[in-house]
Design a protein around this motif. Structure first.
Motif, PDB file in Angstrom:
ATOM      1  N   ALA A  76     -11.226  -8.857  -1.268  1.00  0.00           N
ATOM      2  CA  ALA A  76     -11.166  -9.087  -2.708  1.00  0.00           C
ATOM      3  C   ALA A  76     -10.186  -8.174  -3.431  1.00  0.00           C
ATOM      4  O   ALA A  76      -9.920  -8.355  -4.618  1.00  0.00           O
ATOM      5  N   GLY A  77      -9.656  -7.172  -2.713  1.00  0.00           N
ATOM      6  CA  GLY A  77      -8.772  -6.212  -3.357  1.00  0.00           C
ATOM      7  C   GLY A  77      -9.498  -5.046  -3.991  1.00  0.00           C
ATOM      8  O   GLY A  77      -8.904  -4.267  -4.736  1.00  0.00           O
TER       9      GLY A  77
ATOM     10  N   LEU B 278     -11.213 -13.639   8.111  1.00  0.00           N
ATOM     11  CA  LEU B 278      -9.825 -13.522   8.557  1.00  0.00           C
ATOM     12  C   LEU B 278      -9.372 -12.068   8.525  1.00  0.00           C
ATOM     13  O   LEU B 278      -8.683 -11.603   9.446  1.00  0.00           O
ATOM     14  N   ILE B 279      -9.736 -11.335   7.498  1.00  0.00           N
ATOM     15  CA  ILE B 279      -9.292  -9.947   7.398  1.00  0.00           C
ATOM     16  C   ILE B 279      -9.830  -9.106   8.558  1.00  0.00           C
ATOM     17  O   ILE B 279      -9.140  -8.234   9.083  1.00  0.00           O
TER      18      ILE B 279
ATOM     19  N   GLU C 298      -0.618  -5.088   5.460  1.00  0.00           N
ATOM     20  CA  GLU C 298       0.156  -6.307   5.676  1.00  0.00           C
ATOM     21  C   GLU C 298      -0.655  -7.550   5.320  1.00  0.00           C
ATOM     22  O   GLU C 298      -0.125  -8.500   4.710  1.00  0.00           O
ATOM     23  N   ALA C 299      -1.933  -7.564   5.691  1.00  0.00           N
ATOM     24  CA  ALA C 299      -2.787  -8.722   5.398  1.00  0.00           C
ATOM     25  C   ALA C 299      -2.942  -8.927   3.891  1.00  0.00           C
ATOM     26  O   ALA C 299      -2.890 -10.062   3.394  1.00  0.00           O
ATOM     27  N   GLN C 300      -3.129  -7.829   3.160  1.00  0.00           N
ATOM     28  CA  GLN C 300      -3.316  -7.939   1.716  1.00  0.00           C
ATOM     29  C   GLN C 300      -2.038  -8.370   1.000  1.00  0.00           C
ATOM     30  O   GLN C 300      -2.100  -8.989  -0.058  1.00  0.00           O
ATOM     31  N   GLN C 301      -0.901  -8.053   1.593  1.00  0.00           N
ATOM     32  CA  GLN C 301       0.368  -8.490   1.010  1.00  0.00           C
ATOM     33  C   GLN C 301       0.641  -9.967   1.311  1.00  0.00           C
ATOM     34  O   GLN C 301       1.233 -10.672   0.499  1.00  0.00           O
ATOM     35  N   ARG C 302       0.192 -10.430   2.469  1.00  0.00           N
ATOM     36  CA  ARG C 302       0.531 -11.780   2.920  1.00  0.00           C
ATOM     37  C   ARG C 302      -0.433 -12.848   2.434  1.00  0.00           C
ATOM     38  O   ARG C 302      -0.030 -13.984   2.155  1.00  0.00           O
ATOM     39  N   TYR C 303      -1.730 -12.496   2.343  1.00  0.00           N
ATOM     40  CA  TYR C 303      -2.756 -13.499   2.053  1.00  0.00           C
ATOM     41  C   TYR C 303      -3.465 -13.201   0.737  1.00  0.00           C
ATOM     42  O   TYR C 303      -3.526 -12.062   0.284  1.00  0.00           O
ATOM     43  N   GLY C 304      -4.043 -14.243   0.173  1.00  0.00           N
ATOM     44  CA  GLY C 304      -4.838 -14.092  -1.033  1.00  0.00           C
ATOM     45  C   GLY C 304      -6.299 -13.861  -0.722  1.00  0.00           C
ATOM     46  O   GLY C 304      -6.738 -13.905   0.431  1.00  0.00           O
TER      47      GLY C 304
ATOM     48  N   MET D 212       0.850  -1.191   0.000  1.00  0.00           N
ATOM     49  CA  MET D 212       0.000   0.000   0.000  1.00  0.00           C
ATOM     50  C   MET D 212       0.886   1.241   0.000  1.00  0.00           C
ATOM     51  O   MET D 212       1.770   1.387   0.837  1.00  0.00           O
ATOM     52  N   THR D 213       0.683   2.137  -0.924  1.00  0.00           N
ATOM     53  CA  THR D 213       1.535   3.312  -1.045  1.00  0.00           C
ATOM     54  C   THR D 213       0.864   4.574  -0.547  1.00  0.00           C
ATOM     55  O   THR D 213       1.474   5.637  -0.553  1.00  0.00           O
TER      56      THR D 213
END
Length: 268
Positions: free
Chosen positions: A101-102, A52-53, A27-33, A1-2
């Protein structure tokens, strides 16, 4: 995330818990799908499944709140009582399905209470860092659009669905026919934020009784200061208490007159 997180002058407990949510989500979005983040881990205190999120972000918020020694009322953990005069009423990730879902439409949203009375609120769009805050008794640097009628205006809504009162599809369509533009963003707190800043004229749950206190708490503080209005479509009082099983059909509007028109349509 920037994205950069710029919160301004807010209570340290609000700032630190929001920062914790912002960092935990990244961190969660980087680590998990997507499938992992949306997996249900348990039943939350509000009676709905916890993803989980939700768990990952809420745990970081609770840890940050403990450093300030304040109580927390959160949709997953329920009421965490540390015996403080201050209580944080928080939705850790509003729009958790989006976040998992991103889809970049989710919020941290919280109201800070002292002896049961709201004193301050903060809503932060987690994917951008954009935030709004307000203190009771002080002016805010933003205003609603001031719209008084629904015709031709921008309306956000929850999607039509079956709720405790039946199918909301027809009510949803009636509101669509009156409005000039309709959006479904799937984050009530973000949509309330957009009403407060004048980007959208109103937001509504068209009768499905989906909202809990944590969905509306920040708006209940921010909207009156921004010139807007928050209410339940069926006239139930919005109260700051610990009951997360209580449901509302929230209406957040630029003015009381606009809210009244939306409520009239929902009740018809």
């Amino acid at each position: 995330m920037t994205a950069d997180l710029v919160l301004g002058d807010v209570h340290p407990a609000l700032a630190d818990t929001c920062r914790a949510a912002f960092e935990a989500l990244a961190e969660a979005q980087q680590r998990y799908g997507r499938a992992e983040l949306s997996a249900e881990t348990r039943m939350g205190a509000d009676g709905t499944p916890t993803m989980l999120i939700d768990d990952l972000v809420e745990q970081r918020i609770l840890a940050a709140a403990r450093t300030h020694g304040i109580n927390v009322l959160s949709e997953e953990a329920g009421f965490v009582d540390l015996g403080s005069a201050l209580t944080l009423v928080v939705d850790p990730v509003d729009g958790s399905a989006n976040a998992a879902a991103g889809v970049p439409l989710s919020c941290y949203s919280a109201a800070l209470l002292e002896d049961g009375k709201p004193i301050e609120a903060l809503t932060c769009w987690l994917e951008t860092g954009r935030s709004i805050a307000a203190r009771v008794g002080e002016p805010a640097p933003y205003r609603t659009s001031g719209a008084r009628r629904l015709a031709g205006q921008a309306l956000s809504m929850l999607r039509p669905k079956h709720g405790a009162r039946g199918d909301t599809a027809e009510t949803w369509m009636q509101l669509c026919r009156r409005a000039g533009r309709v959006r479904i963003l799937s984050s009530s707190c973000l949509e309330a934020m957009l009403v407060a800043t004048g980007a959208v004229d109103a937001f509504a749950d068209p009768g499905s009784d989906t909202h809990r206190l944590v969905d509306l708490a920040a708006a209940m503080v921010i909207m009156p200061i921004a010139g807007g209005h928050v209410c339940d479509a069926f006239g139930r009082p919005l109260e700051f208490d610990h009951d997360l099983t209580r449901r509302y059909s929230g209406v957040v509007a630029a003015t009381r007159e606009l809210a009244d028109e939306i409520v009239e349509v929902i009740n018809s």
